[in-house]
Enzyme design. Structure first.
Site, mmCIF file in Angstrom:
data_model
loop_
_atom_site.group_PDB
_atom_site.id
_atom_site.type_symbol
_atom_site.label_atom_id
_atom_site.label_comp_id
_atom_site.label_asym_id
_atom_site.label_seq_id
_atom_site.Cartn_x
_atom_site.Cartn_y
_atom_site.Cartn_z
ATOM 1 N N LYS A 163 -4.997 -10.279 -6.112
ATOM 2 C CA LYS A 163 -6.280 -10.289 -5.422
ATOM 3 C C LYS A 163 -7.160 -9.128 -5.856
ATOM 4 C CE LYS A 163 -6.414 -7.538 -1.211
ATOM 5 N NZ LYS A 163 -7.763 -7.194 -0.807
ATOM 6 N N LYS B 187 -10.283 -3.277 -3.190
ATOM 7 C CA LYS B 187 -10.966 -1.987 -3.280
ATOM 8 C C LYS B 187 -10.020 -0.917 -3.785
ATOM 9 C CE LYS B 187 -13.910 -2.521 0.765
ATOM 10 N NZ LYS B 187 -13.540 -2.539 2.189
ATOM 11 N N LYS C 274 0.820 -1.217 0.000
ATOM 12 C CA LYS C 274 0.000 0.000 0.000
ATOM 13 C C LYS C 274 0.851 1.262 0.000
ATOM 14 C CE LYS C 274 -4.240 -1.901 1.852
ATOM 15 N NZ LYS C 274 -5.343 -1.774 2.798
#
Ligand code: ATP
Ligand code: MG
Length: 332
Positions: free
Chosen positions: A195, A198, A112
């Site tokens: 994966k 969002k 992230k």
């Protein structure tokens, strides 16, 4: 009965298929057998930049989607994380037990922060796995139903629970991950090697439950597969087809082997057309139920208020014990 705790971030408005199949579906089942605590992880949602009005709206929207999925406030405790201040309080204590290097090894943080640019990532993003540790330990959870991407955070939780217990005496239950193999990782429909997420998936790869069902059908039909034609479950060599088989199987109850037989000799088109129809059949009533909960914000808020009250009772007890164990002078 044994306890479970899990959460979902009220970021991007709609849940995606991975959230539902990887986590929420299990939450619904576990409320029947476990003392279940489920939270809207709004403290986690601010680890990246967010719009205040959107966060507030998305928190209600996430609650509505959980209820639409089948969570029953009489069978589980559904609450908003920021309504229970003990989360932030215990997180501080756990931060002080976590090694800097240990936190630096969390792959979710690495992914992230890399996506944001390392110097734009917040300290909150860096320590969010430790907040997650606190989330779980506060409820003395035995099991944590999550997707595969959260396994490392549950390991960290176990390590820190052991460390705290070892240093200060038995305080926390050491939890286990509850990860169902079949649905542990639902893949992006455009890049079936990563994966569905969002924050990281492209719109075409992301199957959002609240999207227009027609758009969803289209996305399913244009899912990336491979140049072969055989419908066979083989994650390594045929990740796209395998992902479609997983989704089909979980939504219909047909086993993957049954599906391989059913589609033998048929092309990918047949599988995709059927799956598109199955998806539309699933999301259409889901959207309707979500809207019904949203249309009655007073009921929704009162469910969350009751949930927070139940959650706080448990969290306060654990925090008080942890504070005492570390040597804080009680406030009299
Ligand atoms: P973000 O990318 O911002 O982290 P997310 O898509 O991972 O968002 P979360 O709210 O972080 O969503 O995760 C909620 C739950 O859904 C977690 O238990 C997580 O493990 C699970 N989950 C998320 N994506 C998938 C997926 N692709 N397959 C299976 N489970 C998933
Ligand atoms: Mg996530």
């Amino acid at each position: 009965s044994p306890r479970v705790l899990s959460g979902i971030q009220p970021t991007a408005g709609s849940f995606h298929l991975g959230n539902y199949l990887g986590a929420v579906r299990q939450w619904v089942a576990l409320q029947e057998t476990h003392d279940a605590f489920y939270m809207l992880a709004d403290l986690h949602a601010i680890t990246v930049a967010q719009d205040p009005a959107e966060l507030r709206a998305n928190t209600r929207l996430a609650a509505a989607q959980l209820l639409a999925s089948g969570l029953d406030p009489d069978r589980c405790t559904l609450f908003v994380q920021s309504h229970v201040p003990e989360h932030a309080q215990l997180a501080w204590v756990m931060n002080c037990l976590t090694g800097f290097g240990e936190a630096s090894r969390m792959t979710q943080f690495k992914d992230k922060s890399a996506r944001q640019g390392a110097d734009r990532a917040s300290v909150g993003l860096f320590t969010y796995p430790v907040l997650q540790v606190a989330d779980i330990l506060l409820y003395q959870a035995h099991e944590v139903p999550v997707g595969e991407d959260q396994r490392q955070h549950i390991e960290l939780t176990r390590d820190l629970a052991d460390r705290f217990n070892g240093r200060f005496g038995p305080t926390f239950t050491v939890p286990k991950p509850y990860i169902l193999k079949e649905t542990a990782k639902i893949y992006d429909f455009q890049d079936p090697t990563v994966k569905m997420s969002k924050s990281a998936s492209t719109p075409k790869g992301l199957i959002n439950l609240l999207d227009d069902p027609k758009a969803t059908a289209k996305k399913v039909k244009s899912a990336v597969t491979d140049t072969d034609t055989v419908i066979r479950y083989d994650v390594e060599n045929k990740p796209g087809v395998s992902n479609l088989l997983t989704v089909h199987s979980t939504l219909t109850g047909a086993s993957v082997t049954e599906l391989e037989e059913r589609y033998a000799g048929k092309g990918y088109g047949a599988l995709k057309t059927d799956l598109a129809e199955i998806m539309v059949g699933f999301v259409t009533p889901f959207k309707e139920r979500t809207q019904q909960y949203l249309d009655d914000p007073e009921t929704l808020d009162s469910i969350l208020a009751k949930g927070a009250e139940k959650a706080r009772a448990v969290a306060a007890e654990t925090l008080a014990l942890a504070y005492e164990r570390v040597g804080f002078l009680p406030a009299k």
